[in-house]
Design a protein around this motif. Structure first.
Motif, PDB file in Angstrom:
ATOM      1  N   ARG A   1       3.614   7.922   6.410  1.00 46.38           N
ATOM      2  CA  ARG A   1       2.310   8.189   7.525  1.00 46.38           C
ATOM      3  C   ARG A   1       2.477   6.813   8.647  1.00 46.38           C
ATOM      4  NH1 ARG A   1      -0.166  12.626   6.067  1.00 46.38           N
ATOM      5  NH2 ARG A   1      -0.520  13.145   3.584  1.00 46.38           N
ATOM      6  N   THR A   2       2.121   7.394   9.493  1.00 48.17           N
ATOM      7  CA  THR A   2       2.061   6.486  11.005  1.00 48.17           C
ATOM      8  C   THR A   2       1.200   5.188  10.664  1.00 48.17           C
ATOM      9  OG1 THR A   2       2.425   8.212  12.499  1.00 48.17           O
ATOM     10  CG2 THR A   2       1.781   6.297  13.304  1.00 48.17           C
ATOM     11  N   ALA A   3       0.090   5.451   9.960  1.00 50.32           N
ATOM     12  CA  ALA A   3      -0.716   4.280   9.897  1.00 50.32           C
ATOM     13  C   ALA A   3      -0.317   3.393   8.709  1.00 50.32           C
ATOM     14  CB  ALA A   3      -2.216   4.819   9.077  1.00 50.32           C
ATOM     15  N   SER A   4       0.589   3.970   7.788  1.00 55.18           N
ATOM     16  CA  SER A   4       1.208   3.066   6.800  1.00 55.18           C
ATOM     17  C   SER A   4       2.649   2.109   7.249  1.00 55.18           C
ATOM     18  CB  SER A   4       1.849   3.900   5.518  1.00 55.18           C
ATOM     19  OG  SER A   4       0.507   4.620   5.023  1.00 55.18           O
ATOM     20  N   ARG A   5       3.161   2.724   8.121  1.00 60.89           N
ATOM     21  CA  ARG A   5       4.175   1.980   8.708  1.00 60.89           C
ATOM     22  C   ARG A   5       4.282   0.503   9.147  1.00 60.89           C
ATOM     23  NH1 ARG A   5       6.295   7.213  12.300  1.00 60.89           N
ATOM     24  NH2 ARG A   5       6.550   8.616  10.561  1.00 60.89           N
ATOM     25  N   PRO A   6       3.162  -0.125   9.584  1.00 63.97           N
ATOM     26  CA  PRO A   6       3.199  -1.524   9.698  1.00 63.97           C
ATOM     27  C   PRO A   6       3.289  -2.272   8.497  1.00 63.97           C
ATOM     28  CG  PRO A   6       1.564  -0.584  11.208  1.00 63.97           C
ATOM     29  CD  PRO A   6       2.026   0.509  10.281  1.00 63.97           C
ATOM     30  N   LEU A   7       2.484  -1.620   7.252  1.00 59.90           N
ATOM     31  CA  LEU A   7       2.613  -2.226   5.836  1.00 59.90           C
ATOM     32  C   LEU A   7       3.939  -2.231   5.425  1.00 59.90           C
ATOM     33  CD1 LEU A   7       0.595  -3.663   3.734  1.00 59.90           C
ATOM     34  CD2 LEU A   7       0.943  -1.233   2.829  1.00 59.90           C
TER      35      LEU A   7
ATOM     36  N   THR B   1      -3.189  12.925  -3.661  1.00 62.66           N
ATOM     37  CA  THR B   1      -3.204  11.559  -3.908  1.00 62.66           C
ATOM     38  C   THR B   1      -2.665  11.104  -5.100  1.00 62.66           C
ATOM     39  OG1 THR B   1      -5.558  11.335  -4.195  1.00 62.66           O
ATOM     40  CG2 THR B   1      -4.766  11.183  -2.004  1.00 62.66           C
ATOM     41  N   ALA B   2      -1.369  11.382  -5.655  1.00 59.85           N
ATOM     42  CA  ALA B   2      -0.873  11.063  -6.671  1.00 59.85           C
ATOM     43  C   ALA B   2      -0.382   9.851  -6.541  1.00 59.85           C
ATOM     44  CB  ALA B   2       0.233  12.101  -7.114  1.00 59.85           C
ATOM     45  N   GLN B   3      -0.680   8.764  -7.239  1.00 61.61           N
ATOM     46  CA  GLN B   3       0.091   7.413  -7.146  1.00 61.61           C
ATOM     47  C   GLN B   3       1.512   7.281  -7.289  1.00 61.61           C
ATOM     48  OE1 GLN B   3      -2.474   4.183  -8.240  1.00 61.61           O
ATOM     49  NE2 GLN B   3      -0.880   2.982  -8.827  1.00 61.61           N
ATOM     50  N   ILE B   4       2.145   6.499  -6.688  1.00 61.58           N
ATOM     51  CA  ILE B   4       3.522   6.340  -6.777  1.00 61.58           C
ATOM     52  C   ILE B   4       3.997   4.882  -6.154  1.00 61.58           C
ATOM     53  CG2 ILE B   4       4.239   7.174  -4.494  1.00 61.58           C
ATOM     54  CD1 ILE B   4       6.854   8.275  -5.542  1.00 61.58           C
ATOM     55  N   GLU B   5       4.975   4.397  -7.101  1.00 58.25           N
ATOM     56  CA  GLU B   5       5.269   2.846  -6.467  1.00 58.25           C
ATOM     57  C   GLU B   5       6.769   2.821  -5.997  1.00 58.25           C
ATOM     58  OE1 GLU B   5       3.180   0.665 -10.453  1.00 58.25           O
ATOM     59  OE2 GLU B   5       5.533   0.551 -10.220  1.00 58.25           O
ATOM     60  N   VAL B   6       6.761   2.336  -4.705  1.00 56.99           N
ATOM     61  CA  VAL B   6       8.179   2.144  -4.077  1.00 56.99           C
ATOM     62  C   VAL B   6       8.498   0.794  -4.410  1.00 56.99           C
ATOM     63  CG1 VAL B   6       9.382   2.742  -1.989  1.00 56.99           C
ATOM     64  CG2 VAL B   6       7.504   4.136  -2.769  1.00 56.99           C
ATOM     65  N   ALA B   7       9.548   0.539  -4.754  1.00 56.74           N
ATOM     66  CA  ALA B   7      10.199  -0.762  -4.989  1.00 56.74           C
ATOM     67  C   ALA B   7      11.270  -1.022  -4.087  1.00 56.74           C
ATOM     68  CB  ALA B   7      10.625  -1.317  -6.428  1.00 56.74           C
TER      69      ALA B   7
ATOM     70  N   LEU C   1       4.839  13.014   3.242  1.00 58.52           N
ATOM     71  CA  LEU C   1       4.908  11.502   3.785  1.00 58.52           C
ATOM     72  C   LEU C   1       4.148  10.793   2.744  1.00 58.52           C
ATOM     73  CD1 LEU C   1       4.311  12.001   7.454  1.00 58.52           C
ATOM     74  CD2 LEU C   1       6.552  11.599   6.584  1.00 58.52           C
ATOM     75  N   LEU C   2       4.612   9.331   2.650  1.00 56.80           N
ATOM     76  CA  LEU C   2       3.767   8.715   1.598  1.00 56.80           C
ATOM     77  C   LEU C   2       2.721   7.757   2.355  1.00 56.80           C
ATOM     78  CD1 LEU C   2       7.045   7.433  -0.354  1.00 56.80           C
ATOM     79  CD2 LEU C   2       5.101   8.910  -1.154  1.00 56.80           C
ATOM     80  N   THR C   3       1.602   7.512   1.718  1.00 50.35           N
ATOM     81  CA  THR C   3       0.627   6.614   2.431  1.00 50.35           C
ATOM     82  C   THR C   3       0.516   5.240   1.767  1.00 50.35           C
ATOM     83  OG1 THR C   3      -0.560   8.641   2.889  1.00 50.35           O
ATOM     84  CG2 THR C   3      -1.841   6.600   2.597  1.00 50.35           C
ATOM     85  N   ALA C   4       0.973   4.183   2.425  1.00 53.07           N
ATOM     86  CA  ALA C   4       0.783   3.010   1.653  1.00 53.07           C
ATOM     87  C   ALA C   4      -0.229   2.260   1.485  1.00 53.07           C
ATOM     88  CB  ALA C   4       1.595   2.001   2.484  1.00 53.07           C
TER      89      ALA C   4
END
Length: 179
Positions: free
Chosen positions: A81-87, A112-118, A151-154
């Motif tokens: 998501r756009t708001a997550s891109r800076p992080l 809002t299922a949690q996911i880890e992206v390494a 889209l993912l939300t960081a």
């Protein structure tokens, strides 16, 4: 405490980074044997860093199924998501600059299922750390409706372990600034 698959990948990368052929604590892409990832392989991706972003070179079937399209050549930031891109951009840079894995804890879908992206840095053919090995590790089985956004939300990013590279700093020698 990370997802077991995230921890496996971090441990595998750490073993590769400690080999004598590894420079600056960052292993070469060629040192990575895809077979060693086993059942995690469909949830992995390889990206090439490009300034503050990365371009997906190869993505596993599970990831492409999750996003509903082929990801080859797409911006990694476009999956967020756009708001997550800076992080996410900061996490990409941190992985390469500090020479260590970074894990982004994210949310997927409207449930809002949690996911880890390494994100784990690797050296490309040029010898520069310009490749990133990634892994999606969902906390539970993800079942998203067909019309649900992919889209993912960081939420947070975490640098794992000690930085392999010293942080950059400015120093003055004879009144002249040097890095």
């Amino acid at each position: 405490m990370f997802h077991p698959d995230t921890q496996f990948l971090i441990d595998h990368w750490t073993a590769l980074s400690r080999r004598s052929v590894s420079r600056g604590g960052i292993p070469d892409r060629a040192a990575l044997e895809p077979d060693a990832l086993g059942l995690r392989l469909p949830r992995t991706f390889m990206a090439q860093r490009c300034r503050d972003d990365a371009v997906v070179r190869l993505a596993g079937g599970w990831i492409e199924g999750f996003h509903g399209e082929s990801l080859k050549g797409q911006s990694l930031l476009s999956l967020w998501r756009t708001a997550s891109r800076p992080l996410v951009s900061t996490a990409l840079l941190q992985a390469v600059r500090e020479g260590r894995p970074v894990v982004i804890v994210a949310l997927a879908g409207s449930l809002t299922a949690q996911i880890e992206v390494a994100l784990l840095p690797l050296r490309g053919p040029s010898g520069r750390p310009d490749r990133l090995l990634g892994l999606y590790a969902p906390a539970a089985t993800l079942t998203l409706a067909a019309d649900e956004p992919r889209l993912l939300t960081a939420r947070v990013s975490i640098g794992v372990g000690d930085a392999a590279r010293a942080p950059l700093s400015l120093a003055a020698v004879g009144g002249r600034r040097i890095a």
